[in-house]
Design a protein around this motif. Structure first.
Motif, PDB file in Angstrom:
ATOM      1  N   LEU A  34       0.855  -1.184   0.017  1.00 23.85           N
ATOM      2  CA  LEU A  34      -0.185   0.309  -0.025  1.00 23.85           C
ATOM      3  C   LEU A  34       1.122   1.360  -0.409  1.00 23.85           C
ATOM      4  CD1 LEU A  34      -2.646   1.451   0.170  1.00 23.85           C
ATOM      5  CD2 LEU A  34      -2.764   0.779   2.203  1.00 23.85           C
ATOM      6  N   GLY A  35       2.204   1.475   0.682  1.00 20.72           N
ATOM      7  CA  GLY A  35       3.039   2.347   0.733  1.00 20.72           C
ATOM      8  C   GLY A  35       2.729   2.897  -0.740  1.00 20.72           C
ATOM      9  N   HIS A  36       3.379   1.711  -1.476  1.00 19.99           N
ATOM     10  CA  HIS A  36       4.070   1.423  -2.891  1.00 19.99           C
ATOM     11  C   HIS A  36       2.768   2.476  -3.675  1.00 19.99           C
ATOM     12  CE1 HIS A  36       7.620  -0.464  -1.581  1.00 19.99           C
ATOM     13  NE2 HIS A  36       7.708   0.498  -2.243  1.00 19.99           N
ATOM     14  N   ALA A  37       1.839   1.456  -3.621  1.00 20.80           N
ATOM     15  CA  ALA A  37       0.358   1.679  -4.479  1.00 20.80           C
ATOM     16  C   ALA A  37       0.450   3.766  -4.217  1.00 20.80           C
ATOM     17  CB  ALA A  37      -1.031   1.033  -3.670  1.00 20.80           C
ATOM     18  N   LEU A  38       0.147   4.142  -2.761  1.00 27.37           N
ATOM     19  CA  LEU A  38       0.237   5.324  -2.808  1.00 27.37           C
ATOM     20  C   LEU A  38       0.832   6.157  -3.248  1.00 27.37           C
ATOM     21  CD1 LEU A  38      -0.430   4.921   0.814  1.00 27.37           C
ATOM     22  CD2 LEU A  38      -2.598   5.825  -0.583  1.00 27.37           C
ATOM     23  N   GLN A  39       1.663   5.880  -3.913  1.00 27.42           N
ATOM     24  CA  GLN A  39       2.715   6.852  -4.294  1.00 27.42           C
ATOM     25  C   GLN A  39       2.827   6.551  -6.432  1.00 27.42           C
ATOM     26  OE1 GLN A  39       6.573   7.503  -3.048  1.00 27.42           O
ATOM     27  NE2 GLN A  39       6.062   5.618  -1.036  1.00 27.42           N
ATOM     28  N   LYS A  40       2.088   5.986  -6.767  1.00 29.34           N
ATOM     29  CA  LYS A  40       1.545   5.196  -7.970  1.00 29.34           C
ATOM     30  C   LYS A  40       2.318   4.362  -8.165  1.00 29.34           C
ATOM     31  CE  LYS A  40      -1.495   8.947  -9.313  1.00 29.34           C
ATOM     32  NZ  LYS A  40      -2.030   9.226  -7.921  1.00 29.34           N
ATOM     33  N   MET A  41       3.812   3.561  -7.442  1.00 30.22           N
ATOM     34  CA  MET A  41       4.556   2.816  -7.911  1.00 30.22           C
ATOM     35  C   MET A  41       4.077   1.540  -7.914  1.00 30.22           C
ATOM     36  SD  MET A  41       7.789   3.547  -5.246  1.00 30.22           S
ATOM     37  CE  MET A  41       9.050   5.657  -5.686  1.00 30.22           C
ATOM     38  N   TRP A  42       3.027   0.993  -8.986  1.00 27.76           N
ATOM     39  CA  TRP A  42       1.740   0.151  -9.040  1.00 27.76           C
ATOM     40  C   TRP A  42       2.970  -1.603  -9.364  1.00 27.76           C
ATOM     41  CZ3 TRP A  42      -2.525   1.592  -7.093  1.00 27.76           C
ATOM     42  CH2 TRP A  42      -2.465   2.938  -7.824  1.00 27.76           C
ATOM     43  N   GLY A  43       4.025  -1.645 -10.195  1.00 25.10           N
ATOM     44  CA  GLY A  43       4.973  -2.818 -10.253  1.00 25.10           C
ATOM     45  C   GLY A  43       5.143  -3.282  -8.724  1.00 25.10           C
ATOM     46  N   ARG A  44       5.188  -2.329  -7.536  1.00 22.01           N
ATOM     47  CA  ARG A  44       6.486  -2.661  -6.612  1.00 22.01           C
ATOM     48  C   ARG A  44       4.745  -3.002  -5.510  1.00 22.01           C
ATOM     49  NH1 ARG A  44      11.711   1.821  -7.407  1.00 22.01           N
ATOM     50  NH2 ARG A  44      12.739  -0.374  -7.628  1.00 22.01           N
TER      51      ARG A  44
ATOM     52  N   ARG B  17      16.274  -2.194  -8.146  1.00 17.08           N
ATOM     53  CA  ARG B  17      15.920  -2.531  -9.701  1.00 17.08           C
ATOM     54  C   ARG B  17      15.260  -1.607 -10.087  1.00 17.08           C
ATOM     55  NH1 ARG B  17      20.638  -3.223  -8.339  1.00 17.08           N
ATOM     56  NH2 ARG B  17      22.235  -4.755  -8.852  1.00 17.08           N
ATOM     57  N   ARG B  18      15.235  -1.135 -11.022  1.00 14.34           N
ATOM     58  CA  ARG B  18      13.910   0.101 -11.929  1.00 14.34           C
ATOM     59  C   ARG B  18      13.434  -0.099 -13.441  1.00 14.34           C
ATOM     60  NH1 ARG B  18      13.628   6.939 -12.137  1.00 14.34           N
ATOM     61  NH2 ARG B  18      11.468   6.961 -11.787  1.00 14.34           N
ATOM     62  N   ARG B  19      14.578  -0.672 -13.718  1.00 18.67           N
ATOM     63  CA  ARG B  19      14.197  -1.407 -14.801  1.00 18.67           C
ATOM     64  C   ARG B  19      13.744  -2.549 -15.087  1.00 18.67           C
ATOM     65  NH1 ARG B  19      18.914   1.331 -19.581  1.00 18.67           N
ATOM     66  NH2 ARG B  19      19.867   0.091 -17.166  1.00 18.67           N
ATOM     67  N   VAL B  24      15.026  -8.437 -13.677  1.00 19.16           N
ATOM     68  CA  VAL B  24      14.750  -9.808 -14.883  1.00 19.16           C
ATOM     69  C   VAL B  24      16.008 -10.392 -14.382  1.00 19.16           C
ATOM     70  CG1 VAL B  24      14.408 -11.080 -16.835  1.00 19.16           C
ATOM     71  CG2 VAL B  24      12.759  -9.477 -16.225  1.00 19.16           C
ATOM     72  N   LYS B  25      17.173  -9.557 -14.578  1.00 15.59           N
ATOM     73  CA  LYS B  25      18.536 -10.078 -14.944  1.00 15.59           C
ATOM     74  C   LYS B  25      19.011 -10.381 -12.680  1.00 15.59           C
ATOM     75  CE  LYS B  25      20.726  -7.504 -18.608  1.00 15.59           C
ATOM     76  NZ  LYS B  25      21.193  -6.161 -19.518  1.00 15.59           N
ATOM     77  N   TYR B  26      18.638  -9.302 -12.125  1.00 13.72           N
ATOM     78  CA  TYR B  26      18.826  -9.568 -11.081  1.00 13.72           C
ATOM     79  C   TYR B  26      17.720 -10.843 -10.453  1.00 13.72           C
ATOM     80  CZ  TYR B  26      20.174  -8.037  -5.706  1.00 13.72           C
ATOM     81  OH  TYR B  26      19.683  -7.618  -4.721  1.00 13.72           O
ATOM     82  N   ILE B  27      16.549 -10.652 -10.689  1.00  9.50           N
ATOM     83  CA  ILE B  27      15.710 -11.996 -10.062  1.00  9.50           C
ATOM     84  C   ILE B  27      16.785 -13.471 -10.308  1.00  9.50           C
ATOM     85  CG2 ILE B  27      13.808 -13.058 -10.580  1.00  9.50           C
ATOM     86  CD1 ILE B  27      12.992 -10.079 -10.874  1.00  9.50           C
ATOM     87  N   ALA B  28      17.242 -13.298 -12.086  1.00 13.43           N
ATOM     88  CA  ALA B  28      17.691 -14.933 -12.119  1.00 13.43           C
ATOM     89  C   ALA B  28      18.665 -15.450 -11.647  1.00 13.43           C
ATOM     90  CB  ALA B  28      17.867 -14.846 -13.811  1.00 13.43           C
ATOM     91  N   TRP B  29      19.720 -14.374 -11.497  1.00  8.55           N
ATOM     92  CA  TRP B  29      20.889 -14.058 -11.315  1.00  8.55           C
ATOM     93  C   TRP B  29      21.134 -14.665  -9.167  1.00  8.55           C
ATOM     94  CZ3 TRP B  29      25.536 -15.917 -11.984  1.00  8.55           C
ATOM     95  CH2 TRP B  29      26.021 -14.689 -11.511  1.00  8.55           C
ATOM     96  N   SER B  30      19.935 -13.968  -8.670  1.00  2.41           N
ATOM     97  CA  SER B  30      19.711 -13.881  -7.430  1.00  2.41           C
ATOM     98  C   SER B  30      19.043 -15.401  -7.441  1.00  2.41           C
ATOM     99  CB  SER B  30      18.517 -12.751  -6.474  1.00  2.41           C
ATOM    100  OG  SER B  30      18.566 -12.973  -5.687  1.00  2.41           O
ATOM    101  N   LEU B  31      18.121 -15.482  -7.800  1.00  2.00           N
ATOM    102  CA  LEU B  31      17.621 -16.885  -7.802  1.00  2.00           C
ATOM    103  C   LEU B  31      18.537 -18.000  -8.052  1.00  2.00           C
ATOM    104  CD1 LEU B  31      15.106 -18.592  -7.345  1.00  2.00           C
ATOM    105  CD2 LEU B  31      15.012 -18.488  -9.922  1.00  2.00           C
TER     106      LEU B  31
END
Lengths: 138, 50
Positions: A34-44, B17-19, B24-31
């Protein structure tokens, strides 16, 4: 420039932003993501909700030990803190685990780790939401 | 262990990571590292298990 002049020249602390950041942090702790959703960081937001949810659901389903406040020793207290990290999902885990924990089997022991990891992960996510709201992290 | 490692890797990937490609690279490597270390430590403890 003297120290006093430097202090006077420093920009005033943005109390409103700080209060918002704390609110996002608490929201993220209570409801994972929810903390991220409120900041519109939907993926996270979706990811943290799903990851913490899966860990809690599986951990409770495996009848992991969900610690209470009256644990007795330091490990139980730490376990309680970790479990509390899941926020609202702590109550969900209590609801799922109607039969109580069963750590006499390996499954229950694994479940305990799942629940603790979910809590610590959610605390990390809430802290990230706080830092993002303060503009320190993207 | 696989489910645990996958969940933690995904969370760490999205945290750090943001991009999308970097994630994906980080997740694969970490896994991969989670699994390698898990299995490695398991085999490392095998001689002392009995």
């Amino acid at each position: 420039m003297t120290d006093e002049a430097q202090i006077a020249a420093a920009p005033p602390r943005d109390n409103k932003r700080e209060a918002r950041a704390i609110a996002f942090c608490v929201a993220g702790w209570l409801v994972p993501g929810l903390g991220h959703a409120l900041q519109k960081m939907w993926g996270r937001a979706i990811t943290f909700f799903a990851v913490v949810g899966v860990l809690v659901f599986v951990g409770a389903g495996m009848r992991g030990n969900l610690f209470n406040s009256d644990g007795g020793d330091a490990f139980a207290a730490l376990g309680y803190l970790a479990d509390l990290g899941t926020g609202g999902f702590y109550l969900l885990a209590k609801y799922i685990e109607v039969g109580g924990p069963d750590v006499s089997h390996a499954y229950g022991d694994y479940g305990t780790r799942f629940l603790a990891a979910a809590g610590v992960l959610n605390l990390l996510a809430a802290l990230h939401a706080y830092e993002a709201a303060r503009g320190r992290k993207a | 262990m696989l489910l645990f490692a996958l969940m933690i890797s995904i969370a760490f990937g999205f945290l750090s990571r943001r991009r999308p490609l970097d994630r994906v690279k980080y997740i694969a490597w970490s896994l991969l590292l989670f699994l390698l270390f898990g299995i490695g430590i398991g085999w490392g403890m095998y001689p002392f298990s009995r």
